[in-house]
Write an enzyme that holds these catalytic residues in place. Structure first.
Site, PDB file in Angstrom:
ATOM      1  N   SER A 132      -6.460   0.040 -11.625  1.00  0.00           N
ATOM      2  CA  SER A 132      -5.968   0.459 -12.937  1.00  0.00           C
ATOM      3  C   SER A 132      -6.218   1.961 -13.032  1.00  0.00           C
ATOM      4  O   SER A 132      -5.799   2.731 -12.157  1.00  0.00           O
ATOM      5  CB  SER A 132      -6.709  -0.346 -14.020  1.00  0.00           C
ATOM      6  OG  SER A 132      -6.449   0.132 -15.302  1.00  0.00           O
ATOM      7  N   TYR A 146       2.561   5.301 -19.117  1.00  0.00           N
ATOM      8  CA  TYR A 146       1.567   5.068 -18.062  1.00  0.00           C
ATOM      9  C   TYR A 146       0.415   4.215 -18.595  1.00  0.00           C
ATOM     10  O   TYR A 146       0.030   3.210 -17.990  1.00  0.00           O
ATOM     11  CB  TYR A 146       1.055   6.401 -17.515  1.00  0.00           C
ATOM     12  CG  TYR A 146       0.036   6.262 -16.404  1.00  0.00           C
ATOM     13  CD1 TYR A 146       0.398   5.755 -15.160  1.00  0.00           C
ATOM     14  CD2 TYR A 146      -1.293   6.642 -16.593  1.00  0.00           C
ATOM     15  CE1 TYR A 146      -0.538   5.621 -14.126  1.00  0.00           C
ATOM     16  CE2 TYR A 146      -2.229   6.518 -15.571  1.00  0.00           C
ATOM     17  CZ  TYR A 146      -1.852   6.003 -14.341  1.00  0.00           C
ATOM     18  OH  TYR A 146      -2.782   5.875 -13.333  1.00  0.00           O
ATOM     19  N   LYS A 150      -1.134   0.433 -17.555  1.00  0.00           N
ATOM     20  CA  LYS A 150      -2.518   0.217 -17.094  1.00  0.00           C
ATOM     21  C   LYS A 150      -3.296  -0.672 -18.078  1.00  0.00           C
ATOM     22  O   LYS A 150      -4.104  -1.505 -17.653  1.00  0.00           O
ATOM     23  CB  LYS A 150      -3.231   1.557 -16.870  1.00  0.00           C
ATOM     24  CG  LYS A 150      -2.621   2.384 -15.726  1.00  0.00           C
ATOM     25  CD  LYS A 150      -2.704   1.684 -14.362  1.00  0.00           C
ATOM     26  CE  LYS A 150      -2.291   2.576 -13.205  1.00  0.00           C
ATOM     27  NZ  LYS A 150      -2.315   1.902 -11.892  1.00  0.00           N
TER      28      LYS A 150
HETATM   29  P1  NAP Z   1      -0.840   8.598  -4.319  1.00  0.00           P
HETATM   30  O1  NAP Z   1      -1.557   9.284  -3.219  1.00  0.00           O
HETATM   31  O2  NAP Z   1       0.378   9.217  -4.864  1.00  0.00           O
HETATM   32  O3  NAP Z   1      -0.556   7.095  -3.889  1.00  0.00           O
HETATM   33  C1  NAP Z   1       0.339   6.287  -4.599  1.00  0.00           C
HETATM   34  C2  NAP Z   1       0.847   5.248  -3.656  1.00  0.00           C
HETATM   35  O4  NAP Z   1       1.688   4.325  -4.387  1.00  0.00           O
HETATM   36  C3  NAP Z   1       1.704   5.842  -2.529  1.00  0.00           C
HETATM   37  O5  NAP Z   1       1.347   5.190  -1.341  1.00  0.00           O
HETATM   38  C4  NAP Z   1       3.115   5.477  -2.947  1.00  0.00           C
HETATM   39  O6  NAP Z   1       3.983   5.264  -1.864  1.00  0.00           O
HETATM   40  C5  NAP Z   1       2.834   4.135  -3.600  1.00  0.00           C
HETATM   41  N1  NAP Z   1       4.005   3.649  -4.339  1.00  0.00           N
HETATM   42  C6  NAP Z   1       4.659   4.222  -5.349  1.00  0.00           C
HETATM   43  N2  NAP Z   1       5.707   3.440  -5.716  1.00  0.00           N
HETATM   44  C7  NAP Z   1       5.687   2.357  -4.901  1.00  0.00           C
HETATM   45  C8  NAP Z   1       6.498   1.200  -4.754  1.00  0.00           C
HETATM   46  N3  NAP Z   1       7.579   0.979  -5.516  1.00  0.00           N
HETATM   47  N4  NAP Z   1       6.166   0.290  -3.797  1.00  0.00           N
HETATM   48  C9  NAP Z   1       5.104   0.486  -2.995  1.00  0.00           C
HETATM   49  N5  NAP Z   1       4.321   1.581  -3.059  1.00  0.00           N
HETATM   50  C10 NAP Z   1       4.610   2.492  -4.012  1.00  0.00           C
HETATM   51  O7  NAP Z   1      -1.822   8.435  -5.604  1.00  0.00           O
HETATM   52  P2  NAP Z   1      -3.208   7.657  -5.788  1.00  0.00           P
HETATM   53  O8  NAP Z   1      -3.983   8.509  -6.709  1.00  0.00           O
HETATM   54  O9  NAP Z   1      -3.790   7.258  -4.506  1.00  0.00           O
HETATM   55  O10 NAP Z   1      -2.713   6.401  -6.631  1.00  0.00           O
HETATM   56  C11 NAP Z   1      -3.091   5.082  -6.317  1.00  0.00           C
HETATM   57  C12 NAP Z   1      -3.334   4.322  -7.605  1.00  0.00           C
HETATM   58  O11 NAP Z   1      -4.424   4.934  -8.297  1.00  0.00           O
HETATM   59  C13 NAP Z   1      -2.165   4.301  -8.583  1.00  0.00           C
HETATM   60  O12 NAP Z   1      -2.021   2.979  -9.097  1.00  0.00           O
HETATM   61  C14 NAP Z   1      -2.587   5.252  -9.691  1.00  0.00           C
HETATM   62  O13 NAP Z   1      -2.043   4.896 -10.940  1.00  0.00           O
HETATM   63  C15 NAP Z   1      -4.096   5.067  -9.660  1.00  0.00           C
HETATM   64  N6  NAP Z   1      -4.886   6.171 -10.237  1.00  0.00           N
HETATM   65  C16 NAP Z   1      -4.867   7.425  -9.693  1.00  0.00           C
HETATM   66  C17 NAP Z   1      -5.664   8.427 -10.244  1.00  0.00           C
HETATM   67  C18 NAP Z   1      -5.753   9.822  -9.669  1.00  0.00           C
HETATM   68  O14 NAP Z   1      -6.229  10.743 -10.350  1.00  0.00           O
HETATM   69  N7  NAP Z   1      -5.357  10.051  -8.445  1.00  0.00           N
HETATM   70  C19 NAP Z   1      -6.459   8.139 -11.369  1.00  0.00           C
HETATM   71  C20 NAP Z   1      -6.439   6.873 -11.902  1.00  0.00           C
HETATM   72  C21 NAP Z   1      -5.658   5.891 -11.318  1.00  0.00           C
HETATM   73  P3  NAP Z   1       5.015   6.367  -1.298  1.00  0.00           P
HETATM   74  O15 NAP Z   1       4.236   7.120  -0.270  1.00  0.00           O
HETATM   75  O16 NAP Z   1       6.121   5.549  -0.693  1.00  0.00           O
HETATM   76  O17 NAP Z   1       5.465   7.189  -2.462  1.00  0.00           O
END
Ligand code: NAP
Length: 270
Positions: A132, A146, A150
């Site tokens: 989340s 968003y 979540k």
């Molecule tokens: P990230 O590096 O951008 O990773 C996001 C991943 O989701 C990428 O592998 C992307 O794949 C994939 N994705 C997007 N749409 C998709 C789809 N339709 N089917 C399958 N994969 C898909 O960012 P991250 O920070 O690691 O994010 C991972 C999770 O953490 C997310 O749920 C995000 O909401 C959550 N989150 C992140 C943060 C932060 O600050 N980074 C904070 C709180 C929560 P592609 O390579 O194909 O685009």
């Protein structure tokens, strides 16, 4: 027998680091992503099955789950990690943008979960970890879509415990704060004010706050917490991770709705 984990969104960020951590800990890893043909690092490792999985494409989900079970025999842990952020004033969003945000962050997570559950029910064991966000507990301005996804993931996960715990399946929610992944880059769909002047000045302030947010570079922290959630054997449900996340959740618990809104508007100068 080695444990097996299936991770969505393993092409970058938390998903990729978690895939490497589980692999280092001796697990079989089904690392799924939309474009596995582009991946070079994970594909070089043994006991990692790279599979194409787009959470909005039922066929790829079923194929990845079936291939994973065929190769490793079972799935012990599912990490629903794939997601992105659609940010801007709600009125400025198109219906397509709103639906896509839910299709990926919420309905996609449901579809992958439903594909894995028959195997976990049969095993009478398993852990489902839903990534989340601190944004599943508190809200920032201009992030309503968003947050809606979540908050929905949080409610979904909390309720599923009642039907799945008796079948030996545990539920976990990981709630990261701000981390330097691809999230603020290619995983952010900024529609902003979309020409609606009333929202523009406040949105600009929010965007500036976002730019200045001290994003942690320690992505490994989130992978560690995902691994802890997978292996601690407790009934603990929520795992906030990151200094900002822990602090914001605590602050939210100490304030009523009006106090929290005042604090957030003062901080963002909106
Ligand atoms: P990230 O590096 O951008 O990773 C996001 C991943 O989701 C990428 O592998 C992307 O794949 C994939 N994705 C997007 N749409 C998709 C789809 N339709 N089917 C399958 N994969 C898909 O960012 P991250 O920070 O690691 O994010 C991972 C999770 O953490 C997310 O749920 C995000 O909401 C959550 N989150 C992140 C943060 C932060 O600050 N980074 C904070 C709180 C929560 P592609 O390579 O194909 O685009």
């Amino acid at each position: 027998m080695k444990n097996t984990v299936l991770i969505t969104g393993a092409s970058s960020g938390f998903g990729k680091v978690a895939a490497k951590l589980f692999h280092n800990k001796g697990w079989n890893v089904i690392a799924t992503m939309r474009s596995p043909e582009k991946e070079t690092e994970l594909s070089a490792l043994s006991d990692i099955l790279l599979s194409k999985l787009d959470v909005t494409d039922a066929q790829t989900i079923q194929h990845a789950v079936t291939a994973g079970i065929e190769k490793f025999g079972r799935i012990d842990v599912l990490v629903n990690n794939a997601g992105y952020g659609a940010l801007g004033a709600l009125e400025a969003s198109t219906e397509e943008e709103a639906r896509k945000q839910f299709d990926v962050n919420f309905f996609g997570l449901i579809a992958v979960t439903k594909a894995v559950l028959p195997a976990m029910r049969k095993q009478r064991s398993g852990t489902i970890i839903n990534v989340s966000s601190v944004g599943g507990r508190i809200t920032f301005p201009f992030s309503s879509l968003y947050h809606a996804t979540k908050f929905a993931v949080e409610g979904l996960t909390e309720s599923m415990q009642y039907e799945l715990n008796p079948l030996g399946i545990n539920l976990k929610i990981v709630e990261p704060g701000g981390y330097k992944t691809e999230f603020a880059g290619r995983s952010m769909a900024l529609f902003g004010a979309n020409g609606l002047a009333d929202y523009q000045p406040a949105f600009d302030k929010f965007a500036a706050m976002l730019d200045a947010w001290p994003m942690s570079e320690n992505i490994g922290e989130v992978a560690d917490i995902i691994y802890e959630a997978a292996t601690d054997g407790t009934e603990k449900l929520r795992y906030p991770v990151g200094h900002d996340a822990v602090q914001l959740v605590q602050t939210r618990q100490q304030m009523d709705d009006v106090e929290f809104k005042k604090m957030m508007t003062a901080q963002t100068d909106i």
